[in-house]
Design a protein around this motif. Structure first.
Motif, PDB file in Angstrom:
ATOM      1  N   GLN A  51       0.821  -1.316  -0.129  1.00  0.00           N
ATOM      2  CA  GLN A  51       0.129   0.081   0.094  1.00  0.00           C
ATOM      3  C   GLN A  51       0.867   1.304   0.044  1.00  0.00           C
ATOM      4  OE1 GLN A  51      -2.225  -0.872   3.634  1.00  0.00           O
ATOM      5  NE2 GLN A  51      -4.178  -1.605   2.318  1.00  0.00           N
ATOM      6  N   PHE A  52       2.043   0.994   0.770  1.00  0.00           N
ATOM      7  CA  PHE A  52       2.875   2.350   0.808  1.00  0.00           C
ATOM      8  C   PHE A  52       3.518   2.730  -0.651  1.00  0.00           C
ATOM      9  CE2 PHE A  52       7.130   4.440   1.408  1.00  0.00           C
ATOM     10  CZ  PHE A  52       6.791   5.652   1.865  1.00  0.00           C
ATOM     11  N   ASN A  53       4.029   1.682  -1.190  1.00  0.00           N
ATOM     12  CA  ASN A  53       4.514   1.812  -2.561  1.00  0.00           C
ATOM     13  C   ASN A  53       3.492   2.408  -3.567  1.00  0.00           C
ATOM     14  OD1 ASN A  53       7.115   0.802  -2.147  1.00  0.00           O
ATOM     15  ND2 ASN A  53       6.592  -1.153  -1.895  1.00  0.00           N
ATOM     16  N   GLN A  54       2.438   1.835  -3.417  1.00  0.00           N
ATOM     17  CA  GLN A  54       1.148   2.293  -4.188  1.00  0.00           C
ATOM     18  C   GLN A  54       0.928   3.922  -4.120  1.00  0.00           C
ATOM     19  OE1 GLN A  54      -1.816  -0.424  -3.134  1.00  0.00           O
ATOM     20  NE2 GLN A  54      -1.733  -1.223  -5.464  1.00  0.00           N
ATOM     21  N   LEU A  55       0.706   4.166  -2.844  1.00  0.00           N
ATOM     22  CA  LEU A  55       0.447   5.521  -2.408  1.00  0.00           C
ATOM     23  C   LEU A  55       1.840   6.646  -2.608  1.00  0.00           C
ATOM     24  CD1 LEU A  55      -1.532   5.099   0.732  1.00  0.00           C
ATOM     25  CD2 LEU A  55      -2.495   5.780  -1.304  1.00  0.00           C
ATOM     26  N   PHE A  56       2.811   6.066  -2.705  1.00  0.00           N
ATOM     27  CA  PHE A  56       4.232   6.758  -2.862  1.00  0.00           C
ATOM     28  C   PHE A  56       4.568   6.673  -4.228  1.00  0.00           C
ATOM     29  CE2 PHE A  56       8.482   8.231  -1.646  1.00  0.00           C
ATOM     30  CZ  PHE A  56       8.046   9.463  -0.967  1.00  0.00           C
ATOM     31  N   LEU A  57       3.576   6.341  -5.141  1.00  0.00           N
ATOM     32  CA  LEU A  57       3.828   5.964  -6.680  1.00  0.00           C
ATOM     33  C   LEU A  57       4.372   7.313  -7.195  1.00  0.00           C
ATOM     34  CD1 LEU A  57       4.362   3.723  -8.765  1.00  0.00           C
ATOM     35  CD2 LEU A  57       1.945   4.306  -9.569  1.00  0.00           C
ATOM     36  N   ARG A  58       3.582   8.468  -6.991  1.00  0.00           N
ATOM     37  CA  ARG A  58       3.849   9.745  -7.451  1.00  0.00           C
ATOM     38  C   ARG A  58       4.157  10.572  -6.171  1.00  0.00           C
ATOM     39  NH1 ARG A  58      -1.608  10.662 -11.626  1.00  0.00           N
ATOM     40  NH2 ARG A  58      -0.723   9.033 -12.884  1.00  0.00           N
ATOM     41  N   PRO A  59       5.446  10.670  -5.908  1.00  0.00           N
ATOM     42  CA  PRO A  59       5.965  11.421  -4.739  1.00  0.00           C
ATOM     43  C   PRO A  59       5.534  13.062  -4.989  1.00  0.00           C
ATOM     44  CG  PRO A  59       7.776  10.472  -5.721  1.00  0.00           C
ATOM     45  CD  PRO A  59       6.390  10.047  -6.279  1.00  0.00           C
ATOM     46  N   ASN A  60       5.480  13.916  -4.124  1.00  0.00           N
ATOM     47  CA  ASN A  60       5.564  15.448  -4.161  1.00  0.00           C
ATOM     48  C   ASN A  60       6.202  15.823  -2.974  1.00  0.00           C
ATOM     49  OD1 ASN A  60       3.518  15.404  -2.395  1.00  0.00           O
ATOM     50  ND2 ASN A  60       1.861  15.307  -4.019  1.00  0.00           N
ATOM     51  N   LYS A  61       6.558  17.226  -3.079  1.00  0.00           N
ATOM     52  CA  LYS A  61       7.058  17.923  -1.918  1.00  0.00           C
ATOM     53  C   LYS A  61       6.378  17.622  -0.563  1.00  0.00           C
ATOM     54  CE  LYS A  61       9.060  22.384  -0.540  1.00  0.00           C
ATOM     55  NZ  LYS A  61       8.246  22.441   0.757  1.00  0.00           N
ATOM     56  N   ASP A  92      13.304  12.033  -9.098  1.00  0.00           N
ATOM     57  CA  ASP A  92      13.761  13.420  -9.197  1.00  0.00           C
ATOM     58  C   ASP A  92      14.622  13.555  -8.249  1.00  0.00           C
ATOM     59  OD1 ASP A  92      13.613  16.099  -9.237  1.00  0.00           O
ATOM     60  OD2 ASP A  92      11.515  16.303  -9.466  1.00  0.00           O
ATOM     61  N   LEU A  93      15.857  14.227  -8.599  1.00  0.00           N
ATOM     62  CA  LEU A  93      16.871  14.367  -7.630  1.00  0.00           C
ATOM     63  C   LEU A  93      16.709  15.681  -6.874  1.00  0.00           C
ATOM     64  CD1 LEU A  93      19.968  14.271 -10.197  1.00  0.00           C
ATOM     65  CD2 LEU A  93      19.356  12.530  -8.703  1.00  0.00           C
ATOM     66  N   GLN A  94      15.493  16.414  -7.190  1.00  0.00           N
ATOM     67  CA  GLN A  94      15.157  17.546  -6.032  1.00  0.00           C
ATOM     68  C   GLN A  94      14.706  16.995  -4.931  1.00  0.00           C
ATOM     69  OE1 GLN A  94      12.121  19.968  -7.598  1.00  0.00           O
ATOM     70  NE2 GLN A  94      12.039  21.182  -5.508  1.00  0.00           N
ATOM     71  N   TYR A  95      14.055  15.761  -5.166  1.00  0.00           N
ATOM     72  CA  TYR A  95      13.597  14.919  -4.173  1.00  0.00           C
ATOM     73  C   TYR A  95      14.622  14.466  -3.195  1.00  0.00           C
ATOM     74  CZ  TYR A  95       8.990  16.023  -6.135  1.00  0.00           C
ATOM     75  OH  TYR A  95       7.826  16.857  -6.916  1.00  0.00           O
ATOM     76  N   VAL A  96      15.477  13.808  -3.616  1.00  0.00           N
ATOM     77  CA  VAL A  96      16.357  13.034  -3.297  1.00  0.00           C
ATOM     78  C   VAL A  96      17.426  13.886  -2.242  1.00  0.00           C
ATOM     79  CG1 VAL A  96      18.811  11.785  -3.388  1.00  0.00           C
ATOM     80  CG2 VAL A  96      16.674  11.216  -4.997  1.00  0.00           C
ATOM     81  N   PHE A  97      17.521  15.402  -2.980  1.00  0.00           N
ATOM     82  CA  PHE A  97      18.105  16.402  -2.230  1.00  0.00           C
ATOM     83  C   PHE A  97      17.595  16.692  -0.939  1.00  0.00           C
ATOM     84  CE2 PHE A  97      19.108  20.684  -1.119  1.00  0.00           C
ATOM     85  CZ  PHE A  97      20.499  20.575  -0.892  1.00  0.00           C
ATOM     86  N   MET A  98      16.074  16.797  -1.153  1.00  0.00           N
ATOM     87  CA  MET A  98      15.367  17.023   0.183  1.00  0.00           C
ATOM     88  C   MET A  98      15.580  16.155   1.503  1.00  0.00           C
ATOM     89  SD  MET A  98      11.554  18.002  -1.304  1.00  0.00           S
ATOM     90  CE  MET A  98      10.723  18.000   0.409  1.00  0.00           C
ATOM     91  N   ILE A  99      15.638  14.766   0.979  1.00  0.00           N
ATOM     92  CA  ILE A  99      15.917  13.731   2.145  1.00  0.00           C
ATOM     93  C   ILE A  99      17.542  13.605   2.663  1.00  0.00           C
ATOM     94  CG2 ILE A  99      15.928  11.280   2.370  1.00  0.00           C
ATOM     95  CD1 ILE A  99      13.493  11.101   0.459  1.00  0.00           C
ATOM     96  N   SER A 100      18.325  13.712   1.641  1.00  0.00           N
ATOM     97  CA  SER A 100      19.710  13.521   1.938  1.00  0.00           C
ATOM     98  C   SER A 100      20.284  14.741   2.771  1.00  0.00           C
ATOM     99  CB  SER A 100      20.502  13.316   0.697  1.00  0.00           C
ATOM    100  OG  SER A 100      20.431  14.447  -0.075  1.00  0.00           O
ATOM    101  N   SER A 101      19.556  16.078   2.628  1.00  0.00           N
ATOM    102  CA  SER A 101      19.920  17.165   3.455  1.00  0.00           C
ATOM    103  C   SER A 101      19.184  17.500   4.730  1.00  0.00           C
ATOM    104  CB  SER A 101      19.780  18.499   2.698  1.00  0.00           C
ATOM    105  OG  SER A 101      18.410  18.447   2.209  1.00  0.00           O
ATOM    106  N   HIS A 102      18.402  16.332   5.188  1.00  0.00           N
ATOM    107  CA  HIS A 102      17.383  16.527   6.105  1.00  0.00           C
ATOM    108  C   HIS A 102      18.292  16.124   7.549  1.00  0.00           C
ATOM    109  CE1 HIS A 102      14.326  15.506   9.225  1.00  0.00           C
ATOM    110  NE2 HIS A 102      13.567  16.320   8.585  1.00  0.00           N
ATOM    111  N   GLU A 103      18.178  16.722   8.552  1.00  0.00           N
ATOM    112  CA  GLU A 103      18.781  16.671   9.805  1.00  0.00           C
ATOM    113  C   GLU A 103      18.968  15.248  10.202  1.00  0.00           C
ATOM    114  OE1 GLU A 103      19.064  18.030  14.418  1.00  0.00           O
ATOM    115  OE2 GLU A 103      17.568  18.927  12.952  1.00  0.00           O
ATOM    116  N   LEU A 104      17.692  14.295  10.225  1.00  0.00           N
ATOM    117  CA  LEU A 104      17.764  12.998  10.520  1.00  0.00           C
ATOM    118  C   LEU A 104      18.690  12.051   9.791  1.00  0.00           C
ATOM    119  CD1 LEU A 104      16.290  10.862  12.389  1.00  0.00           C
ATOM    120  CD2 LEU A 104      14.600  10.503  10.596  1.00  0.00           C
ATOM    121  N   PHE A 105      18.468  12.300   8.417  1.00  0.00           N
ATOM    122  CA  PHE A 105      19.218  11.577   7.333  1.00  0.00           C
ATOM    123  C   PHE A 105      20.810  11.659   7.617  1.00  0.00           C
ATOM    124  CE2 PHE A 105      21.424  10.826   3.136  1.00  0.00           C
ATOM    125  CZ  PHE A 105      21.003   9.636   2.865  1.00  0.00           C
ATOM    126  N   ILE A 106      21.393  13.117   7.840  1.00  0.00           N
ATOM    127  CA  ILE A 106      22.622  13.378   8.274  1.00  0.00           C
ATOM    128  C   ILE A 106      23.104  12.618   9.647  1.00  0.00           C
ATOM    129  CG2 ILE A 106      24.400  15.207   8.760  1.00  0.00           C
ATOM    130  CD1 ILE A 106      22.582  16.897   6.941  1.00  0.00           C
TER     131      ILE A 106
END
Length: 995
Positions: A402-412, A452-466
């Protein structure tokens, strides 16, 4: 106990307790040995088995000198046995948990009734009428024990029971089991009838403010040995086993709570009572603590009850709500406060207090609501699913589909929310390394699945990820993402999962078209069409399904709408509405038509009137299928709308013929004859053939009771129908100048075609109108010259007896119409005897004699209570009886012919004697002789059998003659009763034969 008594008991206990050469039962009849046997560490047999044996022996029926089974006698031996059973139960301290597990319902019922009896509760007295506060303590306790067991047994019987696997069948065992099952069901029936009284008794017990006592072996001995002690020691406050008030109330509260909870399945308001009782039980258990000796409550089960009650009837206390997140979620779902549900789930990711199964069930419920058309829940579903996914990640479970289906079209927004949930679900200071590792791996995999590399950057620059990923891991991830750049060869691109592959436009259009076909929600249909037209402007979406069909008069107007979206929407809404109306889904049809009306009102007065007409037709259908079936008249505004529809003078409005048919039929069915005959506008009679036909039918109904000379309208109706059933001949002149007839077709001179007339008549339900139109067609069927057997019908005499031009009438079509109308009329009322006679006559005229007999007999049965009363003479006329005689004769049932000859006003001896001479009879012959009441026919039978040498049959005939009720000297009333009795028996036997 005195010292002397103690020494005596010690001496006795030192001797071995071994039974003599007899059964344990007989050995233990010695009361002095029972108590000693029960004190053994492992008595054999066990105490509960002893109760069963004692009560079985005491309830054995006796057999008197005439070998008749009688109830068990009330002798000394049986009284001793019952007392022994009570003493064993007293040894077990009257613990219902032990007794219910080991004793069947009938045995325990017998035991507790004996306790009531010995406790001086008068038999037949209602416990609710007794004041517990004024009763002796042991008597009050006996009543409480019985009523506690009663409601516990009712609750237990409502639980599903797994059937034991049966062993090899043994007849005696099966009989015993069946008897016990029936006895248990009877006891349960009585207990359920008295359940309200039992609950009131237990509620009254909660108001008692004194300790109670229950019988022990000692008090039972005192009652048995010296009845005078009843008013002495056994009623004092020191007799028996003491049950403290708190212990008694704790047990009663728990049992009442279970009873109220079981009743809540049919009356949810009772759950409040159950909650109150269970919470009071918890308070009493806390007060009693470990000091309780006689109060045994299953605390795990009690906790389950409390939790269920707190969900069903949540407390207003904020402290309680904090302790029970189940009730919080339940309240939020009920009130639609979904943001609070998300907040609870995020907080639960830290505490893990809610089971995963419960959280998944909440998500399933939200999904179902979203699929039913609530689009606002799509975002909520994603957020709840994200919370559940993070919980799965933290506990090391796989990510759901279900998560994969709902996350099929990610947005900000989705990524921001997911990162927020992840941050609030991990306490970095207290979390274990494995939990941190699970979260880091999840975030890493999310990055790898994004395009989308923009979304990748949002996650990789997050404090929890770091914080969670080390520098080396972040560097490897960045390198991995660079490899996925379009400049790199596609062969090195990592394979993504099926659910990560974005759908193409054609797939999306196909999915939306599928939803468009299935949906009956007008607002959902509108939304789907807006999305489809946003994807492509080249398609005509009203052609998606070949099931969407509109009448030509409508489609030509709707398809002329210039705006493509509006055209598709109007077409589909109307097509779906007409389909729902056809399948009698009137609620959805009304929604679709209402939405379509609202839409077309804005731009097309013509289509607005079309929708008003269709909604009127839908209201007619709804009334006829609902309250109209029970005979309730339609509301006055509906009748007014029908009149308005008929009188509408808008020539350019598309109009379906079926609306006109239904409106006129509606007026006839609800006997609006006054309007049809006197108030119909003249222009309507000229322009609408159905109104003209309806007026003629209504006027004929009104004139029917009057003299024949005044029935001018009947003649007009006759002429109209004859014209409709006429044919016109088409001629062709040949080369030689001769004129030849080439074919016949329906006459165009009638006000409508015959098929239209039949369609209209099949919408009528008023019995008088149907009878009149049936008699008209029957008369028209009978006037042709080549007919052999006439068909009879009511009111047939009001029609003309001849037609000037017989050759112009299509009698074959008339015969088909008569059959269709009779079949339809009988589907409306299969018990109308005149219609049944018509059906029988039709079968008779077409040589289907068995079927004809079936309907002749059915006509007689429905108007005589299956021949228990005399069939009215206007139903079984001489003509009907003669046709029944002919049917039996042609079926070679000659004895039945002879019996039916007696039914005629003048007995037809010639036909009866001739039929009896037939030797090739297919009926039971001599078994019918008891149905003959005419002595002359019986005498002829005797002579005939004597002449043929048929001695046995002759004796049967002589026996039939010899019945005293057929004696010619009897009064006329006796002879008539004898004839009527034989008529009844014969017709019932015939009915069983031909039905």
């Amino acid at each position: 106990m005195s010292a002397e008594a103690a020494d005596r008991e010690a001496a006795t206990s030192s001797r071995p307790c071994t039974p003599p050469q007899t059964s344990w039962f007989e050995f233990l009849l010695q009361e002095s040995l029972l108590e000693k046997h029960l004190r053994k560490p492992c008595p054999d047999p066990a105490p509960v088995q002893l109760i069963v044996q004692f009560l079985e022996q005491a309830s054995k029926p006796s057999v008197n000198e005439q070998n008749q089974v009688q109830p068990p006698p009330d002798n000394k031996r049986n009284r001793v046995l019952k007392l022994l059973a009570l003493k064993v139960a007293a040894h077990l301290k009257w613990d219902l948990d032990i007794l219910e597990k080991s004793l069947s319902v009938p045995v325990l019922n017998m035991l507790l009734n004996e306790l009531l009896c010995i406790s001086k509760v008068p038999p037949g007295t209602k416990h609710i009428d007794m004041d517990l506060a004024t009763l002796p303590p042991t008597t009050a306790m006996a009543i409480l024990l019985y009523n506690r067991w009663a409601i516990r047994t009712i609750v237990q019987s409502s639980f599903p029971v797994k059937q034991a696997k049966p062993g090899p069948p043994q007849l005696s065992v099966m009989n015993q089991m069946q008897q016990e099952k029936e006895l248990t069901e009877n006891i349960l029936k009585v207990l359920k009838e008295q359940a309200s009284d039992s609950i009131l008794v237990l509620e009254a017990a909660l108001k008692l403010n004194k300790d109670l006592y229950v019988h022990t072996m000692r008090t039972l001995d005192l009652l048995a040995v010296e009845p005078g002690m009843v008013n002495g020691e056994t009623e004092s406050s020191t007799a028996g086993l003491k049950i403290k008030t708190e212990e008694m109330q704790c047990q009663v509260c728990y049992d009442l709570g279970a009873a109220y909870f079981q009743q809540g399945s049919t009356n949810p308001a009772v759950y409040e009572n159950a909650r109150e009782k269970f919470f009071r039980t918890k308070e009493l258990i806390a007060e009693i603590g470990s000091l309780s000796l006689h109060c045994t409550i299953d605390e795990k089960r009690l906790a389950g009850y409390c939790q269920a009650c707190d969900v069903l009837v949540p407390s207003s206390d904020s402290t309680t709500q904090q302790l029970t997140p189940y009730s919080q979620v339940h309240i939020c779902l009920k009130s639609g406060n979904y943001q609070e549900v998300i907040k609870i789930f995020v907080e639960d990711n830290l505490t893990f207090s809610l089971p995963v199964q419960f959280r998944q069930s909440v998500l399933r419920e939200l999904f179902q609501k979203a699929q039913q058309g609530n689009e606002a829940l799509d975002e909520i579903c994603f957020k709840v699913c994200a919370c559940n996914t993070v919980r799965d990640v933290l506990e090391g479970r796989t990510i759901s589909v279900q998560f994969n289906q709902l996350f099929l079209r990610p947005n900000k927004e989705k990524i921001d929310f997911l990162l927020e949930v992840c941050s609030r679900s991990v306490n970095l200071e207290k979390a274990s390394e494995s939990l941190k590792g699970n979260m880091a791996a999840f975030l890493k995999n999310v990055c790898l699945g994004l395009e989308d590399l923009q979304y990748v950057f949002m996650i990789s620059s997050h404090e929890l990820f770091i914080t969670l990923l080390k520098d080396e891991e972040r560097k490897l991830l960045v390198d991995e993402m660079r490899k996925r750049s379009p400049r790199i060869n596609l062969c090195i691109k990592p394979v993504t999962s099926f659910y990560d592959i974005p759908a193409s436009a054609s797939v999306n259009i196909g999915q939306l078209e599928h939803q468009l076909i299935l949906s009956v929600d007008p607002w959902r249909i509108r939304q789907i069409l807006i999305e489809l037209h946003g994807m492509t402007s080249e398609r005509e979406f009203w052609t998606v399904s070949n099931k969407w069909e509109l009448p030509l008069v409508y489609s030509s107007v709707i398809l002329g709408i210039k705006d493509n979206l509006t055209r598709d929407l109007v077409y589909i809404l109307m097509a779906k509405g007409l389909h729902c109306s056809t399948v009698k889904d009137f609620s959805h049809a009304k929604q679709l038509f209402a939405a379509c009306l609202e839409l077309v009102t804005e731009f097309s007065p013509k289509l607005r009137q079309v929708m008003l007409n269709e909604m009127l037709l839908l209201d007619i259908y709804t009334h006829e299928a609902g309250t109209g079936q029970s005979g309730e008249r339609p509301p006055s505004d509906l009748i007014s709308r029908v009149r308005g529809c008929l009188e509408m003078r808008l020539p350019d409005i598309p109009f379906r013929q079926v609306i006109s048919e239904e409106c006129v039929a509606f007026m006839l069915n609800w006997r609006e004859n006054e309007y049809l005959t006197l108030q119909v506008p003249a222009f309507l009679l000229q322009s609408n053939p159905f109104v003209k036909l309806g007026q003629l039918l209504a006027a004929t109904c009104k004139e029917l009771p009057g003299p024949k000379e005044s029935r001018r309208t009947a003649k007009d109706l006759w002429e109209v129908v004859v014209q409709i059933c006429s044919v016109s001949s088409q001629h062709k002149r040949g080369n030689d100048g001769r004129v030849s007839l080439i074919k016949q077709r329906e006459s165009t001179l009638g006000i409508m075609y015959r098929s239209e007339l039949l369609s209209f008549l099949k919408r009528l339900r008023e019995p008088l109108v149907l009878t009149i139109i049936l008699s008209l067609f029957v008369k028209l069927h009978n006037v042709r010259e080549d007919i052999v057997n006439d068909i009879t019908a009511e009111h047939i005499s009001i029609w003309p007896s001849s037609i000037p031009n017989l050759q112009s009438v299509d009698f074959e079509a008339v015969a088909i119409t008569v059959k269709e109308l009779v079949r339809y009329a009988l589907s409306i009322n299969p018990n109308n005897h005149s219609w049944l006679i018509i059906q029988a006559d039709i079968y008779f005229a077409t040589n289907q004699y068995s079927a004809a007999l079936h309907y002749y007999l059915q006509a007689g049965a429905v108007c005589s209570d299956f021949f228990n009363k005399a069939v009215p003479p206007d139903v079984y006329t001489d003509q009907v009886i003669k046709r029944m005689i002919k049917c039996c004769s042609l079926l070679n049932c000659h004895t039945q012919v002879a019996i039916l000859c007696q039914f005629l006003r003048e007995i037809d001896y010639k036909t009866a004697f001739k039929s009896l001479q037939e030797q090739n009879s297919h009926d039971a012959m001599d078994s019918y002789y008891d149905y003959i009441w005419d002595v002359t026919i019986l005498e002829y039978l005797t002579y005939l059998h004597h002449k043929r040498g048929e001695t046995d049959k002759r004796q049967i005939a002589i026996k039939a003659i010899g019945q005293t009720e057929l004696n010619a000297s009897n009064p006329e009333e006796v002879l008539q009763l004898a004839a009527q009795r034989r008529k009844k028996k014969f017709l019932q036997a015939m009915a069983k034969l031909y039905f």
